[in-house]
Design an enzyme around this catalytic site. Structure first.
Site, PDB file in Angstrom:
ATOM      1  N   ASP A 186     -14.058   6.738   5.003  1.00  0.00           N
ATOM      2  CA  ASP A 186     -12.720   6.216   5.278  1.00  0.00           C
ATOM      3  C   ASP A 186     -11.886   6.337   3.993  1.00  0.00           C
ATOM      4  O   ASP A 186     -12.175   5.691   2.984  1.00  0.00           O
ATOM      5  CB  ASP A 186     -12.847   4.747   5.725  1.00  0.00           C
ATOM      6  CG  ASP A 186     -11.507   4.132   6.111  1.00  0.00           C
ATOM      7  OD1 ASP A 186     -10.456   4.691   5.739  1.00  0.00           O
ATOM      8  OD2 ASP A 186     -11.522   3.071   6.770  1.00  0.00           O
ATOM      9  N   ASN A 234       0.832  -1.211   0.000  1.00  0.00           N
ATOM     10  CA  ASN A 234       0.000   0.000   0.000  1.00  0.00           C
ATOM     11  C   ASN A 234       0.865   1.259   0.000  1.00  0.00           C
ATOM     12  O   ASN A 234       0.410   2.332   0.375  1.00  0.00           O
ATOM     13  CB  ASN A 234      -0.914   0.018   1.226  1.00  0.00           C
ATOM     14  CG  ASN A 234      -1.854  -1.176   1.239  1.00  0.00           C
ATOM     15  OD1 ASN A 234      -2.491  -1.479   0.234  1.00  0.00           O
ATOM     16  ND2 ASN A 234      -1.920  -1.868   2.359  1.00  0.00           N
ATOM     17  N   GLU A 278     -16.343   3.717   2.349  1.00  0.00           N
ATOM     18  CA  GLU A 278     -14.956   4.019   2.007  1.00  0.00           C
ATOM     19  C   GLU A 278     -14.945   4.991   0.830  1.00  0.00           C
ATOM     20  O   GLU A 278     -15.878   4.993   0.029  1.00  0.00           O
ATOM     21  CB  GLU A 278     -14.201   2.737   1.612  1.00  0.00           C
ATOM     22  CG  GLU A 278     -14.022   1.772   2.758  1.00  0.00           C
ATOM     23  CD  GLU A 278     -13.240   0.521   2.358  1.00  0.00           C
ATOM     24  OE1 GLU A 278     -12.243   0.641   1.624  1.00  0.00           O
ATOM     25  OE2 GLU A 278     -13.629  -0.573   2.795  1.00  0.00           O
ATOM     26  N   HIS A 329     -15.010  -1.510   4.883  1.00  0.00           N
ATOM     27  CA  HIS A 329     -13.927  -2.224   5.565  1.00  0.00           C
ATOM     28  C   HIS A 329     -14.358  -2.762   6.933  1.00  0.00           C
ATOM     29  O   HIS A 329     -15.187  -2.173   7.614  1.00  0.00           O
ATOM     30  CB  HIS A 329     -12.769  -1.239   5.740  1.00  0.00           C
ATOM     31  CG  HIS A 329     -11.490  -1.841   6.209  1.00  0.00           C
ATOM     32  ND1 HIS A 329     -11.147  -1.917   7.531  1.00  0.00           N
ATOM     33  CD2 HIS A 329     -10.461  -2.398   5.523  1.00  0.00           C
ATOM     34  CE1 HIS A 329      -9.953  -2.476   7.645  1.00  0.00           C
ATOM     35  NE2 HIS A 329      -9.509  -2.781   6.441  1.00  0.00           N
ATOM     36  N   SER A 374     -11.047  -0.803  -0.775  1.00  0.00           N
ATOM     37  CA  SER A 374      -9.707  -1.357  -0.656  1.00  0.00           C
ATOM     38  C   SER A 374      -9.480  -2.589  -1.520  1.00  0.00           C
ATOM     39  O   SER A 374      -8.366  -2.831  -1.968  1.00  0.00           O
ATOM     40  CB  SER A 374      -9.406  -1.679   0.803  1.00  0.00           C
ATOM     41  OG  SER A 374     -10.406  -2.505   1.349  1.00  0.00           O
ATOM     42  N   LYS A 380      -0.423   3.761   5.032  1.00  0.00           N
ATOM     43  CA  LYS A 380      -0.361   3.282   3.641  1.00  0.00           C
ATOM     44  C   LYS A 380       0.406   4.305   2.799  1.00  0.00           C
ATOM     45  O   LYS A 380       1.630   4.310   2.833  1.00  0.00           O
ATOM     46  CB  LYS A 380      -1.771   2.992   3.159  1.00  0.00           C
ATOM     47  CG  LYS A 380      -2.297   1.738   3.878  1.00  0.00           C
ATOM     48  CD  LYS A 380      -3.736   1.422   3.668  1.00  0.00           C
ATOM     49  CE  LYS A 380      -4.066   0.120   4.405  1.00  0.00           C
ATOM     50  NZ  LYS A 380      -5.468   0.011   4.802  1.00  0.00           N
ATOM     51  N   HIS A 436      -7.337   4.550   1.155  1.00  0.00           N
ATOM     52  CA  HIS A 436      -6.646   4.260  -0.113  1.00  0.00           C
ATOM     53  C   HIS A 436      -6.700   5.393  -1.128  1.00  0.00           C
ATOM     54  O   HIS A 436      -6.251   5.226  -2.253  1.00  0.00           O
ATOM     55  CB  HIS A 436      -7.218   2.988  -0.740  1.00  0.00           C
ATOM     56  CG  HIS A 436      -7.032   1.794   0.129  1.00  0.00           C
ATOM     57  ND1 HIS A 436      -5.897   1.022   0.112  1.00  0.00           N
ATOM     58  CD2 HIS A 436      -7.825   1.274   1.098  1.00  0.00           C
ATOM     59  CE1 HIS A 436      -5.993   0.063   1.014  1.00  0.00           C
ATOM     60  NE2 HIS A 436      -7.156   0.194   1.623  1.00  0.00           N
TER      61      HIS A 436
HETATM   62  C1  LIG Z   1      -5.983  -0.512   6.064  1.00  0.00           C
HETATM   63  C2  LIG Z   1      -7.330   0.056   6.309  1.00  0.00           C
HETATM   64  C3  LIG Z   1      -7.711   0.490   7.578  1.00  0.00           C
HETATM   65  C4  LIG Z   1      -6.842   0.283   8.776  1.00  0.00           C
HETATM   66  O1  LIG Z   1      -5.801   1.181   8.838  1.00  0.00           O
HETATM   67  P1  LIG Z   1      -4.499   0.758   9.689  1.00  0.00           P
HETATM   68  O2  LIG Z   1      -3.793   2.046   9.887  1.00  0.00           O
HETATM   69  O3  LIG Z   1      -3.761  -0.233   8.884  1.00  0.00           O
HETATM   70  O4  LIG Z   1      -5.028   0.187  10.976  1.00  0.00           O
HETATM   71  C5  LIG Z   1      -8.929   1.085   7.717  1.00  0.00           C
HETATM   72  N1  LIG Z   1      -9.780   1.227   6.677  1.00  0.00           N
HETATM   73  C6  LIG Z   1      -9.465   0.808   5.449  1.00  0.00           C
HETATM   74  C7  LIG Z   1     -10.421   0.996   4.345  1.00  0.00           C
HETATM   75  C8  LIG Z   1      -8.246   0.184   5.234  1.00  0.00           C
HETATM   76  O5  LIG Z   1      -7.940  -0.278   4.017  1.00  0.00           O
END
Ligand SMILES: *Cc1c(COP(=O)(O)O)cnc(C)c1O
Length: 373
Positions: free
Chosen positions: A205, A47, A176, A132, A180, A230, A208
């Protein structure tokens, strides 16, 4: 009572072999590569979209910050609130167009803690079917009623709101920005309209999206959250919103209150990453271009971000394709249920500004035979 190990061994045996997960030791390297078992591979499943994980500026910032301690030593509410938080939170707030930001120890902790703090019994949470796991876990922990709408289906979301909105006190829609495992984008303009019409709150969220595909109206979304781990190549999570939201979360978000603060090095690396991202927008554009070129060459749908899924169906086929690519020098992980729906096992290719055109040409050639004619 049977011994713990006997119970666990029996449960593990009931797991079909193609669903069993194993941890492999790997070492991401500069230049979009990674080492596994002493062998170097082209890395197409990380990522690190902006290619910052080995950037000397981030590494030096983290090294310097280590002079003020390797760990924070306490939660933010006690003595762990290192000076590095302030500058990072100001930069995150500015990037999002919101008044404030609050940094948690991971993206997972940020989302779970925020949803569970805001919502409760008598409230309604509407989640995209592909949202997610951290959003679903937060919803379950909150005690609110959770309903799912079909992926990106605004008609379905609206039908649920018409039917249920009035029976609940507060309603929160969660989704999201860039999904992801599919790399597609949520219809955020439509969701903002929906939230205004039906008097709900909206939480997005952006784990990505950041700097690869930026949504220009982040401040029309009540709660804009994401991760520092990421594209920003550090660790931690953040929640952007109003001053009242930040203050409220400091009082109520248990994953913030009852967890140790981040080490200074992590804060410094993330803050430097945000500065680099601002000065070098070509990074996100490069990652997106690689993904688009890969998708076009293989006749796959055009991606909205640096993620391209190749859906293969059965778990065994995804595992077989992943193993074959590895033999040819490409690391691409097989993603299986429960991370994705049953029968939708896939290879998930991710692209980075660190990849060269040659690397992308190579993975295109190696993947061709797995794409159905
Ligand atoms: C990876 C991810 C998370 C978690 O984030 P971390 O910092 O790895 O705990 C939350 N939401 C989505 C959509 C993700 O892909």
């Amino acid at each position: 009572m049977p011994a713990l190990n006997d119970v666990l061994t029996a449960r593990l045996a009931a797991f079909s072999p193609d669903r069993r997960r194993v941890l492999m030791t790997s070492q991401p390297l500069a230049g979009g590569r990674a080492a596994v078992d002493g062998k170097v591979y082209q890395h197409f499943c990380g990522n690190d979209y902006l290619g910052l994980s080995h950037d000397i500026r981030l590494i030096e910032a983290a090294q310097n910050a280590c002079n003020s301690g390797s760990g924070a030593g306490a939660s933010r509410l006690v003595t762990g609130n290192h000076a590095g938080y302030e500058g990072l939170e100001v930069a995150l707030a500015k990037h999002s167009g919101h008044a404030t930001a609050l940094v948690f120890s991971s993206g997972y902790a940020a989302t779970v803690g925020t949803i569970a703090a805001l919502m409760g019994k008598g409230d309604l949470i509407l989640a995209d079917k592909l949202a997610h796991a951290c959003m679903i876990d937060g919803a379950m922990l909150s005690g609110a009623t959770l309903k799912r709408f079909a992926h990106n289906d605004m008609g379905h979301a609206e039908a649920l709101l018409q039917r249920y909105r009035r029976q609940y006190q507060s309603t929160l829609i969660i989704t999201e920005h860039i999904f992801s495992m599919d790399g597609d984008a949520a219809p955020l303009d439509a969701l903002v309209k929906l939230k205004n019409t039906y008097d709900t709150w909206l939480m997005v969220d952006d784990a990505h999206g950041i700097s690869v595909t930026d949504y220009p109206h982040k401040n029309s979304v009540d709660i804009w959250c994401g991760t520092l781990s990421k594209a920003l190549a550090s660790v931690g999570g953040y929640v952007c919103g109003s001053a009242a939201l930040r203050d409220y979360l400091i009082q109520h978000a248990r994953s913030l209150i009852f967890s140790t603060a981040l080490p200074p090095a992590a804060l410094a690396a993330a803050h430097t990453a945000l500065e680099v991202v601002k000065a070098e927008p070509w990074r996100g554009a490069q990652a997106l271009l690689h993904a688009q070129r890969f998708a076009q060459a293989l006749d796959l749908p055009q991606p909205h971000a640096a993620i391209v899924p190749l859906i293969l169906g059965e778990n065994a086929r995804a595992l077989e394709a992943s193993a074959a690519l590895k033999m040819q020098g490409y690391l691409v992980s097989a993603i299986r249920p429960p991370t994705v729906p049953k029968g939708a096992a896939r290879l998930r290719f991710t692209f980075s500004a660190a990849h060269s055109d040659d690397q992308v040409n190579g993975v295109i050639a190696a993947t061709k035979k797995w794409v159905k004619p």
